[in-house]
Design an enzyme around this catalytic site. Structure first.
Site, PDB file in Angstrom:
ATOM      1  N   GLU A 249      70.379  14.301  47.171  1.00 23.36           N
ATOM      2  CA  GLU A 249      70.020  14.100  46.273  1.00 23.36           C
ATOM      3  C   GLU A 249      69.633  13.466  44.457  1.00 23.36           C
ATOM      4  OE1 GLU A 249      73.075  10.921  45.585  1.00 23.36           O
ATOM      5  OE2 GLU A 249      74.186  12.052  43.910  1.00 23.36           O
TER       6      GLU A 249
ATOM      7  N   ASP B 103      73.056   8.754  47.856  1.00 24.77           N
ATOM      8  CA  ASP B 103      73.408   6.823  47.532  1.00 24.77           C
ATOM      9  C   ASP B 103      74.127   6.694  48.227  1.00 24.77           C
ATOM     10  OD1 ASP B 103      70.640   6.793  45.734  1.00 24.77           O
ATOM     11  OD2 ASP B 103      71.447   7.421  43.951  1.00 24.77           O
TER      12      ASP B 103
ATOM     13  N   ASP C  74      76.631   5.097  46.932  1.00 31.07           N
ATOM     14  CA  ASP C  74      78.074   4.992  45.759  1.00 31.07           C
ATOM     15  C   ASP C  74      78.590   5.838  45.877  1.00 31.07           C
ATOM     16  OD1 ASP C  74      75.814   6.931  44.586  1.00 31.07           O
ATOM     17  OD2 ASP C  74      75.211   5.757  43.001  1.00 31.07           O
TER      18      ASP C  74
ATOM     19  N   ASP D 200      79.530   8.041  43.419  1.00 28.71           N
ATOM     20  CA  ASP D 200      78.510   9.436  43.323  1.00 28.71           C
ATOM     21  C   ASP D 200      77.780  10.276  44.429  1.00 28.71           C
ATOM     22  OD1 ASP D 200      79.803   9.520  40.961  1.00 28.71           O
ATOM     23  OD2 ASP D 200      78.022   9.352  39.998  1.00 28.71           O
TER      24      ASP D 200
END
Ligand code: 0RA
Length: 641
Positions: free
Chosen positions: A432, A505, A507, A509
């Site tokens: 990403e 990641d 997180d 997103d």
């Protein structure tokens, strides 16, 4: 007790069932065990279809037994016409193939285990009790050890009175205890039974089916009754979707002892959901009834579109698959002698039902379209869009195929490929963001590790049409890097890497993009998931120093475990930031070096869950979304790995 000739053949019959149970109930696993319940319930359903029964109660008892009670006429208890020494009920329970169909005028058609009868249930039980309310009397009989009679059919008192009418009740109760020496397991699964009872209630309009599980305390009760029958079934299936219009088209026809019933409604989605049944048995492989329906549906919609000039003269006919996009339909047929064919014996082979289904659908659907012009034009419009998308997708696929034919020229510019040409040792990291892509390139082993940076959130493939999806640059890069095509044409033998590793990641997103990518693989490259080629990298959240050595800890719980084991640890914990901010050594030691990293191999269930999460989270139905997140909070978090 003395046996006459008839009794001996009876015992031999039931002994045959015990010797080869698989021949009668398919298996001695959970499916066979539940077949016993279906067989008994089917007999009550037959009584309902004949118009004499309006309620069936199914009870799982605390001692492992199963009780099925109905308010039908009651199995006849008097002497059997052909064997006057025995009660008809006793014959029904002890003689093979003596189900409800003897005597000629009983039932036109019957469900049942393709008609094996309750005697099979008796043969495979340690104990079975029959109770019949009939002719103002309560009758009982008991069998043990695989169908041997223990108490002959006899009246034990008056039949109970109906509370509202004061009249003597009628009905049948069969209680049985499956034989643990036959079945691998004798514990019934409530959900399996509830699901089947709901389908039976949908398929038998107005019939009330109640389920009670007395194995739990308090007992769990569920009840189903659908005044609309399969119309309610279609509404139920479309409840979580957005219907194209409110009406459900429905029709039926009875002809020469054969019956067909159809209900259909479109939703705004792209999946086809056509469910078919023959005598209440699900025909997941389809068959003649589905063939007849599909042919007539295609024909009726095309004819309507031509007649209204919604399809111009020079335009091609709409294809069946275009018309069935977003279609939810139930096709239920009943016939005297259903032939189940195919790999799993779930395909209806009776040719005569094809013609009945086709003629009925043609005529009745035509009428329905004429009577509902607004809905009809919506159907044509949706089908036309689907046809356009299909042609565009074909064009896009041809393009990808031509590109890959140019030997490597089709590889995307953004891909930092590995030098090895052996897929077995090659890995591709789908990373990403461009900055993370940069670090990953520094940290990789260029011989075996390729990096494909992708930007932002890829398109939600669940809700986008395939043509739109194929125009998406990120998706195109993914398809050509993996190099094995997609959808029906995906060839797992051609994949260029045996590890496809998602690196995003830890997180929200990152979790979102992982879910989207898994959905894409699940929908468009399923063999890649099935073959275990898809992985998720799990970069750690913390690092700390032990002496001079830097160690990594996956998450809060790993940190807690570490602290418990090392109470004197003095060094600070460093919370690792996003992938983009990891330095190259951190990335190498935690995520890319095969000897140090931790990878999670994705299985089909996980990908399917991602797909489900995606379709619900991206859906238009706000209520459903809220409900899903509330009830599945754990699973949604599970995708945050
Ligand atoms: C044979 C004939 C008749 C009813 C039944 C069987 C019957 C069987 C089962 C099994 C479970 N529930 C059932 N209810 C009825 C019709 C007898 C008549 O003419 O009254």
């Amino acid at each position: 007790m003395s046996y006459d000739e008839g009794d001996i053949t009876v015992l031999e019959g039931l002994e045959a069932v015990r010797k080869r149970p698989g021949m009668y109930i398919g298996s001695t696993g959970p499916s066979g065990l539940h077949h016993l319940v279906w067989e008994v319930v089917d007999n009550s359903v037959d009584e309902a279809m004949a118009g004499y029964c309006s309620r069936i109660d199914v009870t799982m008892m605390a001692d492992g037994g199963c009780r099925v009670n109905d308010d039908g006429r009651g199995i006849p208890v008097g002497p059997h016409p052909k064997n006057p020494k025995m009660s008809t009920a006793e014959i029904v329970l002890t003689k093979l193939h003596a189900g409800g169909k003897f005597g000629g005028k009983g039932y036109q058609v019957s469900g049942g285990l393709h008609g094996v009868g309750i005697s099979v249930v008796n043969a495979l039980s340690t104990r079975l009790i029959l109770e019949v309310d009939r002719d103002g009397q309560h009758w009982e009989a008991e069998f043990e050890k695989g169908g041997k009679i223990k108490r002959k059919v006899s009246a034990t008192g008056p039949a109970p009175k109906d509370r509202s009418t004061g009249e003597a009740r009628t009905g049948t109760t069969v209680t049985f205890w499956p034989d643990g020496s036959i079945f691998d397991e004798t514990e019934f699964r409530a959900q399996t039974i509830v699901e089947r009872m709901q389908i039976m209630a949908f398929l038998n309009k107005g019939l009330e089916i109640r389920f009670t599980d007395e194995r739990t305390s308090p007992a769990v009760k569920t009840s189903f009754r659908y005044a609309g029958g399969i119309i309610d079934f279609v509404k139920h299936l479309n409840a979580s979707k957005e219907a194209l219009f409110r009406k459900v088209a429905a029709f039926d026809q009875i002809e020469e002892g054969q019956e067909v019933e159809v209900a259909l409604q479109w939703n705004t989605g792209y999946h086809e959901s056509v469910h078919s049944f023959a005598n209440g048995i699900s025909t997941i492989e389809g068959g003649m009834h589905v063939e007849g329906f599909s042919k007539a549906l295609t024909n009726a919609v095309n004819r309507y579109a031509r007649a209204r000039n919604l399809l111009k003269e020079k335009e091609e006919n709409l294809k069946g698959e275009d018309i069935r996009e977003g279609l939810t339909a139930i096709i239920s047929v009943r016939l005297r002698d259903p032939q189940f064919e195919g790999q799993t014996k779930a395909k209806l082979g009776n040719v005569s039902i094809r013609s009945l289904t086709e003629r009925t659908t043609n005529r009745k659907l035509n009428e329905w379209l004429e009577e509902n012009p607004r809905e009809a034009s919506q159907i044509v419009q949706k089908s036309t869009q689907a046809a356009r998308a299909r042609m565009a997708a074909q064009g896009a696929r041809d393009l990808t195929r031509r590109k890959s034919a140019l030997d490597g020229a089709g590889l995307p510019g953004k891909l930092a490929d590995c030098s090895s040409r052996d897929p077995r040792e090659s890995e591709i990291f789908i990373v990403e963001g461009n900055s993370a892509g940069g670090s990953a390139k520094d940290a990789r082993n260029p011989h075996t590790q390729a990096i494909l940076p992708i930007r932002g959130k890829i398109l939600n493939v669940e809700r986008a049409r395939i043509d739109k999806m194929l125009k998406n640059a990120e998706i195109q890069a993914l398809i050509s890097a993996i190099g094995a095509g997609l959808a029906d044409e995906f060839d797992v033998e051609k994949i260029r890497y045996h590890k496809v590793i998602l690196l995003a990641d830890a997180d929200v997103d990152g979790s979102h993009i992982r879910t989207l990518l898994l959905t894409f693989f699940f929908r468009q490259m399923k063999p890649l998931v099935e073959g275990g080629y898809v992985y998720v990298a799990q970069p750690p959240l913390f690092s700390t120093l032990v002496g001079k050595e830097k160690i990594y800890l996956k998450d809060e719980s790993a940190k807690a475990t570490f602290l418990a084991a090392n109470p004197d640890h003095k060094h600070e914990f460093n919370r690792l930031k996003g992938l983009g901010e990891m330095d190259f050594a951190e990335l190498r030691d935690t995520t890319m070096d095969p000897s140090l990293r931790s990878l999670l191999q994705i299985n089909v269930e996980q990908a399917a869950l991602a797909d489900e999460v995606c379709s619900i989270l991206m859906g238009d139905d706000v209520e459903l979304r809220r409900h899903f997140i509330q009830t599945n909070a754990k699973d949604v978090r599970f995708l945050d790995i």
